[in-house]
Design an enzyme around this catalytic site. Structure first.
Site, PDB file in Angstrom:
ATOM      1  N   LEU A 188       1.395  -6.953   2.373  1.00  0.00           N
ATOM      2  CA  LEU A 188       0.935  -8.089   1.600  1.00  0.00           C
ATOM      3  C   LEU A 188       1.657  -9.309   2.220  1.00  0.00           C
ATOM      4  O   LEU A 188       2.707  -9.082   2.911  1.00  0.00           O
ATOM      5  CB  LEU A 188       1.057  -7.846   0.043  1.00  0.00           C
ATOM      6  CG  LEU A 188       0.202  -7.017  -0.617  1.00  0.00           C
ATOM      7  CD1 LEU A 188       0.769  -6.886  -2.145  1.00  0.00           C
ATOM      8  CD2 LEU A 188      -1.126  -7.344  -0.684  1.00  0.00           C
ATOM      9  N   SER A 247      -6.297   3.216   4.490  1.00  0.00           N
ATOM     10  CA  SER A 247      -5.846   2.125   3.560  1.00  0.00           C
ATOM     11  C   SER A 247      -6.671   1.581   2.590  1.00  0.00           C
ATOM     12  O   SER A 247      -6.640   0.479   2.180  1.00  0.00           O
ATOM     13  CB  SER A 247      -4.624   1.319   3.761  1.00  0.00           C
ATOM     14  OG  SER A 247      -3.837   0.949   2.835  1.00  0.00           O
ATOM     15  N   ASN A 269      -8.633   0.559  -0.436  1.00  0.00           N
ATOM     16  CA  ASN A 269      -8.194  -0.122  -1.815  1.00  0.00           C
ATOM     17  C   ASN A 269      -9.024   0.704  -2.859  1.00  0.00           C
ATOM     18  O   ASN A 269      -8.757   0.989  -4.133  1.00  0.00           O
ATOM     19  CB  ASN A 269      -7.983  -1.275  -2.228  1.00  0.00           C
ATOM     20  CG  ASN A 269      -6.807  -1.924  -1.203  1.00  0.00           C
ATOM     21  OD1 ASN A 269      -5.621  -1.245  -0.936  1.00  0.00           O
ATOM     22  ND2 ASN A 269      -6.775  -3.165  -0.891  1.00  0.00           N
ATOM     23  N   SER A 286       0.859  -1.172  -0.089  1.00  0.00           N
ATOM     24  CA  SER A 286       0.026  -0.052  -0.150  1.00  0.00           C
ATOM     25  C   SER A 286       0.967   1.282  -0.066  1.00  0.00           C
ATOM     26  O   SER A 286       0.321   2.342  -0.068  1.00  0.00           O
ATOM     27  CB  SER A 286      -0.924  -0.044   1.229  1.00  0.00           C
ATOM     28  OG  SER A 286      -2.235  -0.896   1.021  1.00  0.00           O
ATOM     29  N   LYS A 304      -0.072   3.644  -2.612  1.00  0.00           N
ATOM     30  CA  LYS A 304      -0.954   4.873  -2.498  1.00  0.00           C
ATOM     31  C   LYS A 304      -0.347   6.345  -2.407  1.00  0.00           C
ATOM     32  O   LYS A 304      -0.999   7.072  -2.579  1.00  0.00           O
ATOM     33  CB  LYS A 304      -2.010   4.495  -1.377  1.00  0.00           C
ATOM     34  CG  LYS A 304      -2.988   3.256  -1.553  1.00  0.00           C
ATOM     35  CD  LYS A 304      -3.696   2.973  -0.264  1.00  0.00           C
ATOM     36  CE  LYS A 304      -4.714   1.897  -0.372  1.00  0.00           C
ATOM     37  NZ  LYS A 304      -4.198   0.615  -0.299  1.00  0.00           N
ATOM     38  N   ASP A 335      -9.343 -13.605  -3.364  1.00  0.00           N
ATOM     39  CA  ASP A 335      -9.611 -12.207  -2.839  1.00  0.00           C
ATOM     40  C   ASP A 335     -11.007 -11.646  -3.240  1.00  0.00           C
ATOM     41  O   ASP A 335     -11.522 -10.757  -2.947  1.00  0.00           O
ATOM     42  CB  ASP A 335      -8.821 -11.180  -2.959  1.00  0.00           C
ATOM     43  CG  ASP A 335      -7.433 -11.317  -1.828  1.00  0.00           C
ATOM     44  OD1 ASP A 335      -7.670 -12.241  -0.836  1.00  0.00           O
ATOM     45  OD2 ASP A 335      -6.363 -10.885  -2.263  1.00  0.00           O
ATOM     46  N   THR A 369       1.439   2.951   5.534  1.00  0.00           N
ATOM     47  CA  THR A 369       1.936   1.593   5.601  1.00  0.00           C
ATOM     48  C   THR A 369       1.549   0.861   4.607  1.00  0.00           C
ATOM     49  O   THR A 369       0.856   1.219   3.469  1.00  0.00           O
ATOM     50  CB  THR A 369       0.830   1.048   7.003  1.00  0.00           C
ATOM     51  OG1 THR A 369      -0.290   1.222   6.701  1.00  0.00           O
ATOM     52  CG2 THR A 369       1.342   1.820   8.163  1.00  0.00           C
TER      53      THR A 369
END
Length: 533
Positions: free
Chosen positions: A455, A339, A341, A91, A94, A184, A452
C-alpha cells in the site's frame, strides 16, 4: 532511523519440528549486488549485523521496520527488530485469513450456485419464480451462469411466469470494507462483496467488468469499445476521441460514484494498442442476475416477471441446476498468488457464516481470531478489520506473523496452503505470482515462498526460505511510513542474504536502488492490469 537494539536469541512458540527440502535456484539476470561491509569477512557480521546493515538504507529514514527471522525446525529466533511493533501489513493480512479458511472450512470446501424454484410445472411453463442463489463463490464466470441456464433449458422449461429472484442473503448487505479508500471505488481490487457475483476472467476478479477501448479507424472517430462479459448492466458514456497517429494517448476509463455509468474520456491515437481497464460494478448481485438472465434468454428461456434482488429462497425450493466451485485448495492459488482482495473478503464472510450462521465481516473476523489463538498468535497484540489488508486500519506485528508461519507447518492442510504462496522468480504467473520478477539470479530464486504486501507507504514480505546449509527459515518483514516509491529491494536483500548464508557464515547482500522505470509500488503488482509482475 532509530538504532537497532541488540536482543538475545529467543525461541518463538511453535507446534513441532519439521524440515523441508532445499529449493534449487536458477541463474537468471542478477537484480541484487553481492558485497560485504568494508573490512568485514562474510562470517564476521552475522545475521543480525547483516540485516541491521540492510535496514540502514536511506529509503527507510524516518520510517518503521518490524522484522523477525526464525529457524523453522526449532522455533529459535535468529533476528528480531521491533518485532512487537504494530504496523500496516497490507496484503500480509491475507496470511491469517487464508490459514483460517484452510483450517475452518477445509481444503475441499466448495461454493455452490443454484437455480431453484417453488413453482409448478405445466409442460414447458414454470408457474412461479425462478431463484438464483449464491453462497459466496468469488470465482463464478459468465460461462458458469451459461451452463446453469443451459441446464434449466434442458429440463424442458421455456417460460417462467414469475420473477427472477437473486438470492444473495448468505452474506449481509455491507458491500465495502471498513475504511476502504473512496478513490478506489471504481478499481477492481476494491470491488463490492456479495454472495452472488461474476468474475470476468480466470484471475477471478469478482464484481468487475473488463472494458477494452481500441482506436477508431480515423481521427475524430469514437473508440471501439468491448465489454467482457458482454452485458447491458453497465452503461458506457463515451467522450473519448481518436486522434492522429503519434498523438498522446490520454484515454481513461472509470465508473462514476454510485452508478454503473462508465466514463471513457481522453484521446487515443490511430494505430495505438487497445486500453483495457478492469472496473468494479455497482451492486454485483444485480450484475450476476443480469448475466444469468441473458444466458437464459440465449437458451430460449423467457422470464415474464421483473428481476428482484436480495430475497431469500423459500424453504423446500426444488433445485433445477447447480454449479460447484473449484475446491478451496485450488482457489487458494489465484487468491494468494495474485493477492486477490475479493477472494479474501468472500472467505472472511464465509467463515462467519459457516461458524455462526452470520455472513458478516464481524463474524468472519471473530472466526479468524479464534483460529489465531489456536496457532499461538496473541490477538490482543494486533488489529484486523478486513480479510485482504486493503484497509489501512490493519495493524499486525512481524513477530505475530512469524509465529503464525511457524505454527501452521504442522497443519494437515499445510502443504496445500504453502503451495499457494508466490515463488521468487518463477516466471509462470500462476506459480511465481507477485514474486515472479523478484530475486532472480540469486539463491532465493525458486527457493523463497512468501506473501507480498503493498500500500502507499506500507510494504510486507513474509514466508519461508532455505539457507545455504539446507536450514529452513521463517521470516516476516513489515516496512511502514517511508516516502520512497518502493522498498521492495530492501526486503529482497534480507531474503537473499538469508538464502546465501548458513549457520556459520553470513553473506550480506546489499539492496539495489529500485529502477526509476519500475511501476509505482503503492499497490500489489498483480493489482495493476495488465499485470506488472
Amino acid at each position: 532511523m532509530t538504532r537497532p537494539v541488540s536482543t538475545p536469541r529467543t525461541r518463538l512458540p511453535r507446534s513441532r519440528a519439521r524440515t523441508w527440502p532445499v529449493f534449487l535456484s536458477i541463474g537468471l539476470a542478477c537484480t541484487l549486488t553481492w558485497s560485504s561491509p568494508a573490512g568485514a569477512g562474510p562470517s564476521d557480521i552475522g545475521i543480525k549485523g547483516a540485516i541491521d546493515t540492510i535496514l540502514t538504507d536511506p529509503r527507510l529514514d524516518g520510517g518503521a521496520a518490524s522484522v523477525v527471522v526464525a529457524d523453522a525446525a526449532t522455533g529459535e529466533t535468529l533476528y528480531r527488530r521491533d518485532g512487537a511493533d504494530r504496523l500496516m501489513p497490507a496484503s500480509n493480512t491475507k496470511l491469517p485469513t487464508s490459514t483460517a479458511a484452510m483450517a475452518l472450512l477445509g481444503p475441499d470446501y466448495r461454493y455452490r450456485t443454484d437455480a431453484l424454484s417453488t413453482g409448478s410445472r405445466h409442460g414447458s411453463v414454470l408457474r412461479g419464480d425462478l431463484y438464483l442463489r449464491g453462497t459466496g463463490d468469488p470465482t463464478t464466470l459468465a460461462k458458469d451462469y451459461d451452463r446453469l441456464a443451459a441446464d434449466v433449458a434442458r429440463s424442458g422449461i421455456k417460460r417462467v411466469t414469475g420473477r427472477l429472484v437473486a438470492d444473495d442473503t448468505r452474506f449481509d448487505a455491507q458491500r465495502l470494507g471498513r475504511s476502504w479508500a473512496a478513490d478506489d471505488e471504481s478499481a477492481y481490487y476494491s470491488a463490492q462483496i456479495s454472495a452472488l457475483t461474476v468474475a470476468p476472467d480466470t484471475d477471478y476478479d469478482s464484481g468487475t467488468v473488463v472494458v477494452e477501448a481500441a482506436p477508431g479507424a480515423a481521427p475524430g472517430a469514437r473508440p471501439k469499445l468491448t465489454l467482457t462479459p458482454p452485458t447491458d448492466y453497465v452503461d458506457l458514456d463515451i467522450r473519448a476521441t481518436t486522434v492522429p497517429a503519434g498523438g498522446t494517448d490520454t484515454l481513461a476509463i472509470e465508473r462514476r460514484h454510485g452508478s454503473n455509468s462508465i466514463s471513457v474520456t481522453g484521446n487515443i491515437p490511430v494505430g495505438a494498442g487497445a486500453t483495457k481497464e478492469w472496473v468494479s460494478v455497482w451492486e454485483p448481485t444485480g450484475y450476476a442476475a443480469e448475466v444469468f438472465a441473458d444466458a437464459l434468454a440465449a437458451h430460449g428461456v423467457r422470464i415474464t416477471g421483473p428481476t428482484r434482488l436480495g430475497r431469500p429462497t423459500p424453504q423446500g425450493a426444488r433445485s433445477l441446476a447447480t454449479h460447484s466451485s473449484m475446491p478451496l485448495k485450488e482457489l487458494m492459488h489465484p487468491f494468494m498468488k495474485l493477492s486477490n482482495n475479493m477472494h479474501a473478503e468472500a472467505l472472511t464472510k464465509t467463515l462467519g457464516y459457516e461458524t455462526t450462521g452470520d455472513g458478516t465481516w464481524t463474524a468472519g473476523l471473530a472466526a479468524i481470531t479464534t483460529h489465531l489463538k489456536k496457532e499461538g498468535v496473541d490477538p490482543a497484540t494486533l488489529r484486523q478489520v478486513d480479510g485482504s489488508g486493503l484497509s489501512r486500519m490493519n495493524n499486525i506485528p512481524a513477530g505475530q506473523l512469524a509465529q503464525l508461519l511457524l505454527s501452521v507447518r504442522d497443519a494437515p492442510w499445510y502443504a496445500d496452503w504453502r503451495a499457494s504462496l508466490p515463488v521468487a522468480c518463477d516466471p509462470d504467473r500462476r506459480v511465481g505470482g507477485t514474486l515472479r520478477s523478484r530475486m532472480c539470479g540469486t539463491p532465493a530464486a525458486l527457493n523463497a515462498r512468501a506473501k507480498t504486501g503493498s500500500l502507499t507507504g506500507a510494504s510486507g514480505l513474509s514466508g519461508y526460505v532455505t539457507d545455504a546449509g539446507g536450514r529452513e527459515l521463517v521470516f516476516s518483514i513489515v516496512l511502514n511510513n517511508y516516502l520512497a516509491a518502493s522498498v521492495k529491494s530492501i526486503e529482497d536483500a534480507i531474503v537473499v542474504t538469508l538464502a546465501s548464508s548458513d549457520k556459520d557464515t553470513t553473506r550480506l547482500v546489499r539492496p539495489r536502488p529500485d529502477r526509476a522505470a519500475t511501476p509505482a509500488a503503492d499497490l500489489e503488482c498483480s493489482w495493476r492490469k495488465p499485470a506488472s509482475c
